[in-house]
Design an enzyme around this catalytic site. Structure first.
Site, PDB file in Angstrom:
ATOM      1  N   SER A  54       0.840  -1.200   0.000  1.00  0.00           N
ATOM      2  CA  SER A  54       0.000   0.000   0.000  1.00  0.00           C
ATOM      3  C   SER A  54       0.874   1.250   0.000  1.00  0.00           C
ATOM      4  O   SER A  54       0.382   2.356  -0.222  1.00  0.00           O
ATOM      5  CB  SER A  54      -0.945   0.009   1.202  1.00  0.00           C
ATOM      6  OG  SER A  54      -0.246  -0.272   2.405  1.00  0.00           O
ATOM      7  N   ASP A  92       5.719  -6.879   2.332  1.00  0.00           N
ATOM      8  CA  ASP A  92       4.944  -7.394   1.203  1.00  0.00           C
ATOM      9  C   ASP A  92       5.848  -7.681   0.015  1.00  0.00           C
ATOM     10  O   ASP A  92       6.679  -6.842  -0.357  1.00  0.00           O
ATOM     11  CB  ASP A  92       3.917  -6.338   0.746  1.00  0.00           C
ATOM     12  CG  ASP A  92       2.518  -6.613   1.278  1.00  0.00           C
ATOM     13  OD1 ASP A  92       2.218  -7.768   1.640  1.00  0.00           O
ATOM     14  OD2 ASP A  92       1.723  -5.648   1.318  1.00  0.00           O
ATOM     15  N   GLU A 124       0.138 -12.478  -1.764  1.00  0.00           N
ATOM     16  CA  GLU A 124      -1.299 -12.654  -1.993  1.00  0.00           C
ATOM     17  C   GLU A 124      -1.576 -13.921  -2.799  1.00  0.00           C
ATOM     18  O   GLU A 124      -0.852 -14.213  -3.755  1.00  0.00           O
ATOM     19  CB  GLU A 124      -1.850 -11.428  -2.750  1.00  0.00           C
ATOM     20  CG  GLU A 124      -1.738 -10.144  -1.967  1.00  0.00           C
ATOM     21  CD  GLU A 124      -2.253  -8.910  -2.730  1.00  0.00           C
ATOM     22  OE1 GLU A 124      -2.815  -9.056  -3.840  1.00  0.00           O
ATOM     23  OE2 GLU A 124      -2.082  -7.802  -2.199  1.00  0.00           O
ATOM     24  N   GLU A 191      -8.860  -9.919   3.825  1.00  0.00           N
ATOM     25  CA  GLU A 191      -9.247  -8.531   3.541  1.00  0.00           C
ATOM     26  C   GLU A 191     -10.649  -8.477   2.940  1.00  0.00           C
ATOM     27  O   GLU A 191     -10.953  -9.160   1.958  1.00  0.00           O
ATOM     28  CB  GLU A 191      -8.217  -7.897   2.575  1.00  0.00           C
ATOM     29  CG  GLU A 191      -8.547  -6.446   2.242  1.00  0.00           C
ATOM     30  CD  GLU A 191      -7.403  -5.672   1.604  1.00  0.00           C
ATOM     31  OE1 GLU A 191      -6.271  -6.208   1.513  1.00  0.00           O
ATOM     32  OE2 GLU A 191      -7.646  -4.530   1.177  1.00  0.00           O
TER      33      GLU A 191
HETATM   34  O1  KIV Z   1      -0.431  -3.428   1.687  1.00  0.00           O
HETATM   35  C1  KIV Z   1      -1.167  -3.381   2.677  1.00  0.00           C
HETATM   36  O2  KIV Z   1      -1.279  -2.352   3.375  1.00  0.00           O
HETATM   37  C2  KIV Z   1      -1.915  -4.580   3.036  1.00  0.00           C
HETATM   38  C3  KIV Z   1      -2.922  -4.462   4.141  1.00  0.00           C
HETATM   39  C4  KIV Z   1      -4.139  -3.777   3.641  1.00  0.00           C
HETATM   40  C5  KIV Z   1      -3.228  -5.763   4.749  1.00  0.00           C
HETATM   41  O3  KIV Z   1      -1.726  -5.596   2.458  1.00  0.00           O
END
Ligand code: KIV
Length: 273
Positions: A54, A92, A124, A191
């Site tokens: 994000s 991530d 994911e 989510e």
């Molecule tokens: O990238 C992010 O902030 C996320 C959250 C919304 C879980 O994956």
């Protein structure tokens, strides 16, 4: 970031998270993307810090999470790690770094871990990426899964609406959750799915299930830090609780600074050498 033998703080580990689930203690998780925010979030006592992709939206201003690169995620991950003493840090894996094949995924996972010194990674997907998940875990890297609304697939969905409302998608999600647990994931993010479905997954799995827009009957909650602090405007999904209005506080402070500069009020006698 602690050096060898230098930390007196008891770090949150994947093992401690499992124990928290077992004793019914809820897990708190927030995103961070830079050193200063990570220091504040960690100092406040959060359990998990997610260096979320994000960052593509809230740091870089992109419409989706897709454009952020592995180099940019490594930059954010390193910055966060320098500010964290206690929380478990998850980075991530960005879009395009693990979907092609397992070899690619493991190579990129190792690179992120080596360069950021993070504790774990998130990616994911379920069945589609399960071989990659197994290989990354096989390389000794803890993996957090992410199902339900998966923003890296936004071009497939076409909207950011609630996922898995229909039976077929809900059943696939439950199957995928079990596959991820069996593959060895230490936790799972769900989510924007119906609360009842999330509760079912959390009760069937032994690993912690962390929700965002997935109701209260899961093992923990995650929010994007800039959203929950009210720094961002114009994004108000039902699940978002704003704990502050930093947008107004910051705008007022900056406005006061501008008028002090213009009027000559700043700096005063005690603010100069
Ligand atoms: O990238 C992010 O902030 C996320 C959250 C919304 C879980 O994956």
């Amino acid at each position: 970031m602690a050096g060898y033998l230098s930390s007196d703080v008891r770090k949150v580990t994947t093992h401690r998270l499992t124990e928290m689930k077992q004793r019914g203690e809820k897990i708190s998780m927030l995103t961070s993307y830079d050193y200063t925010m990570a220091q504040i979030v960690d100092g406040a006592g959060i359990d998990i810090i997610l260096v979320g992709d994000s960052a593509s939206n809230v740091m870089a201003g992109n419409v989706t999470t897709l454009p952020i690169t592995i180099d940019q995620m490594i930059y954010h991950g390193k910055s966060v790690m320098r500010g964290v003493k206690r929380a478990l840090v998850v980075v991530d894996m960005p879009f395009g770094t693990y979907q092609a094949d397992a070899y690619d995924g493991v190579r990129n996972a190792i690179r992120i871990m080596k360069e950021t010194h993070a504790d774990s990674l998130k990616l994911e997907g379920g069945e589609e990426v399960i071989e990659t998940v197994k290989k990354i875990i096989g390389a000794g890297i803890p993996v957090m899964g992410h199902l339900g609304l998966m923003p890296q697939s936004i071009n497939k969905y076409g909207t950011y609406n609630v996922r898995a409302k229909e039976d077929a998608e809900a059943e696939k999600l439950v199957r995928d959750a079990h596959l991820l647990e069996e593959a060895g994931c230490f936790a799972l993010v769900l989510e924007k799915i119906p609360a009842g479905l999330a509760a079912r997954v959390a009760s069937e799995l032994t690993i912690p299930v962390i929700g965002i827009g997935a109701g209260g009957n899961v093992d923990g909650q995650v929010l994007v830090v800039t959203d929950m602090l009210g720094m961002t405007k114009g994004f108000s999904p039902k699940f978002l609780r704003r704990y502050a209005d930093l947008h107004t506080i910051m705008t007022d402070a900056i406005g006061n600074y501008i008028s002090d500069v213009k009027s000559g009020e700043f700096p005063n006698q005690s603010e100069q050498y």
